[in-house]
Design an enzyme around this catalytic site. Structure first.
Site, mmCIF file in Angstrom:
data_model
loop_
_atom_site.group_PDB
_atom_site.id
_atom_site.type_symbol
_atom_site.label_atom_id
_atom_site.label_comp_id
_atom_site.label_asym_id
_atom_site.label_seq_id
_atom_site.Cartn_x
_atom_site.Cartn_y
_atom_site.Cartn_z
ATOM 1 C CG ASP A 4 -2.115 -5.809 39.525
ATOM 2 O OD1 ASP A 4 -1.254 -6.425 38.871
ATOM 3 O OD2 ASP A 4 -2.503 -4.662 39.251
ATOM 4 C CG ASP A 98 -1.008 -8.356 34.879
ATOM 5 O OD1 ASP A 98 -2.039 -8.113 34.234
ATOM 6 O OD2 ASP A 98 -0.179 -7.485 35.176
ATOM 7 C CD GLU A 99 -4.933 -5.441 36.674
ATOM 8 O OE1 GLU A 99 -6.149 -5.199 36.772
ATOM 9 O OE2 GLU A 99 -4.091 -4.588 36.382
#
Length: 428
Positions: A4, A98-99
Site C-alpha cells: 500500500d 495504490d494497492e
DNA sequence: TCTGGGGTCCTAGGACCC
DNA sequence: TCTGGGGTCCTAGGACCC
C-alpha cells in the site's frame, strides 16, 4: 503480500513540486462540495483525513494546500509501481491505483523469502519511484491487509510515529489480532454493518466467533454472515485474481450548484455519455446496459437502467438511452449528482448490431429496435468518430469535440495557448 | 462539518421459461 | 380448478472498498 503506497496522490504532488515538501497537502475537490481524496502526513497531523469534506479539512488546517488532482500522473506512477511488483511475481491483483495483493506461494520453490522480498520491494519503490509504502505479509488477504495497515506511519497525539515498513503476521499475532480488533477493522464492515452488529452486542471480532452463522445471516444476509464467520476464525479463501476485467464503466459528477429540471439533466447527460462512450471504445467493448443515477439535494438517490439486446459504444446512442431513462425520474428536488454507467459488456467484435447515428430520433418504446439507418451513413459516421478518438488520443481531449457536449453556451475550443470562444451561431 | 468519483458485490422482487 | 419448483435475466437499491 499486501502493498500500500503511503498518501499516494499527495506524495506524487510533492514529488512533482518539491516546494510542497513538509507542508500540509491534500488532493481533492477544493470547491464547495469537494472532499479529500488523499492527505499528506503533515495534513494528517491536523486531523485531515480521506473522504473528509474539504471545508472541514480547511477548518482543521487553515494553511492546508488543496490540489485538484492529476489522475494521468497518478496512473503513470501506478504503472511504474506495478512494474516493480511484476519483477517479483506476475501473480498480483491491483486495488485502485495504490494497492496490490500479490500471491507469493509460487515463489517458495525459488527459495524467495517473503520478508526479504518485501524489504527489497520497499527499497526499490523508495529508490526508483521515490515513494514510501507499507507491506503486510500474511496467510491470506485478511491478515496481509491488516498487516500493511500496521506497517505504516501513524499520527499519535498529533505527532508522526514511524511504522515498521514490513509486518509479517505470525500465528501468535493472528490470534492476538482476532482477540483485540474491533469488527470495523474487518474488510467489508463499514458504518452500516458495524451498527447492525453493535445492536447484536457484537463490537469485537472475538464476539463474532461466538455467534452462529445462521443468526448472523438473519441480520446481515447469508453472504456477509459467511464472510464474517470465516474472518472471525482467521479464515479467508479469497484468491489473488490476476487480470481482473472491469464489469462496468461510469462517470459521476456532483455539480457545484444543483441542477433543476429534466432539460438541465439531459444536457449534462450528453457530456457524461461522451466520456463513457470514449472509455468503452478505448477498450474495444460495447455495453448492453445503461444506467443513470440521480442524487437529490436531500441525498436520496434513484437509478434507472435499461438492458438492450445488443451493445452500444456511441455517445449519441448512450445519451439517447440516458435521456429516456431520465424522463422516468420524478424530479421532486434539485439534483446534486448525475451518473451515467455502462455495464453488461460484450466484445465489440461479438456485437450483433451497432447503434449509432440517428438513434437520437428513435423512440425507446421500441425497446431495442434500431431505426433503420443506411449502412453507408453509419460506416461514414463511425469512421468520423474513430478519427475524432485518434485526434484526441494524440492531442488531448480538448483538441476536438462536438458542440452538443459543450452545451448551449456555444462552441469553445481550448488550446494550450489560450481559449477561443465562438458564439452559438457557429454551426459545428 | 456536510458529505467525490472510480469501481465491486449483494439482496429482493418480478417476469419468464421449462 | 388451482397451482410447483428449478432456473435465468432484469431492475432498483444499498453497502463497501480505494
Amino acid at each position: 503480500m499486501h502493498i500500500d503506497l503511503d498518501a499516494f496522490f499527495a506524495s506524487v504532488e510533492v514529488l512533482d513540486d518539491p516546494s510542497l515538501r513538509g507542508k500540509p497537502v491534500a488532493v481533492g475537490g477544493s470547491q464547495g462540495r469537494g472532499v479529500v481524496a488523499s492527505a499528506s502526513y503533515e495534513a494528517r497531523r491536523y486531523g485531515v483525513r480521506s473522504a473528509m469534506p474539504t471545508v472541514v479539512a480547511m477548518r482543521r488546517c487553515p494553511e492546508l494546500i488543496v490540489l485538484p488532482g492529476r489522475f494521468d500522473r497518478y496512473e503513470a506512477y501506478s504503472r511504474r509501481f506495478h512494474d516493480v511488483i511484476r519483477d517479483l511475481t506476475p501473480e498480483f491483483e491491483p486495488l485502485g491505483l495504490d494497492e496490490v495483493f500479490a500471491d507469493l506461494r509460487s515463489l517458495r520453490r525459488l527459495r524467495v523469502r517473503p520478508i526479504e522480498a518485501a524489504e527489497a520491494l520497499r527499497t526499490r519503490i523508495n529508490e526508483e519511484l521515490r515513494l514510501q509504502c507499507g507491506v503486510g505479509l500474511g496467510r491470506n488477504k485478511l491478515f496481509a491487509k491488516l498487516a500493511s495497515k500496521r506497517s505504516k506511519p501513524r499520527v499519535v497525539d498529533g505527532e508522526l510515529v514511524d511504522g515498521a515498513g514490513v509486518v509479517w503476521v505470525s500465528a501468535q499475532l493472528e490470534a492476538q489480532w482476532l482477540e483485540e480488533l474491533p469488527v470495523r477493522a474487518l474488510w467489508g464492515v463499514g458504518p452500516a454493518t458495524a451498527a447492525k452488529l453493535e445492536k447484536l452486542g457484537l463490537a469485537w471480532v472475538r464476539d463474532l466467533a461466538k455467534v452462529d452463522e445462521g443468526t448472523l445471516a438473519s441480520h446481515v444476509g447469508p453472504s456477509m454472515a459467511a464472510t464474517l464467520s470465516a474472518f472471525a476464525r482467521g479464515e479467508d479463501n479469497r484468491e489473488v485474481v490476476v487480470d481482473r476485467v472491469a464489469k462496468s464503466i461510469g462517470h459521476d459528477q456532483t455539480f457545484l450548484r444543483s441542477l433543476h429540471g429534466v432539460e438541465e439533466l439531459v444536457d449534462a447527460a450528453r457530456g457524461h455519455s461522451a466520456i463513457v462512450a470514449r472509455a468503452l471504445r478505448s477498450q474495444d467493448r460495447v455495453a448492453r446496459t445503461i444506467t443513470v443515477i440521480v442524487r437529490f439535494d436531500d441525498f436520496t438517490s434513484v437509478s434507472r437502467s435499461q438492458t438492450l439486446a445488443f451493445g452500444v459504444d456511441d455517445e449519441f446512442a448512450i445519451a439517447a438511452i440516458a435521456e429516456a431513462l431520465l424522463g422516468s425520474v420524478e424530479l421532486h428536488h434539485a439534483v446534486r449528482l448525475l451518473a451515467v454507467h455502462a455495464s453488461s459488456f460484450l466484445e465489440r467484435s461479438a456485437n450483433q448490431m451497432q447503434l449509432t447515428f440517428g438513434f437520437e430520433q428513435t423512440s425507446l418504446s421500441t425497446r431495442g429496435q434500431a431505426q433503420q439507418v443506411s449502412r453507408e451513413r453509419q460506416v461514414g459516421y463511425e469512421a468520423l468518430r474513430d478519427a475524432v478518438d485518434e485526434v484526441r488520443n494524440k492531442f488531448g481531449q480538448a483538441a476536438v469535440g462536438t458542440a452538443s457536449e459543450l452545451g448551449a453556451a456555444g462552441v469553445q475550443i481550448a488550446t494550450q495557448r489560450g481559449r477561443h470562444a465562438f458564439g452559438p451561431e457557429v454551426t459545428p
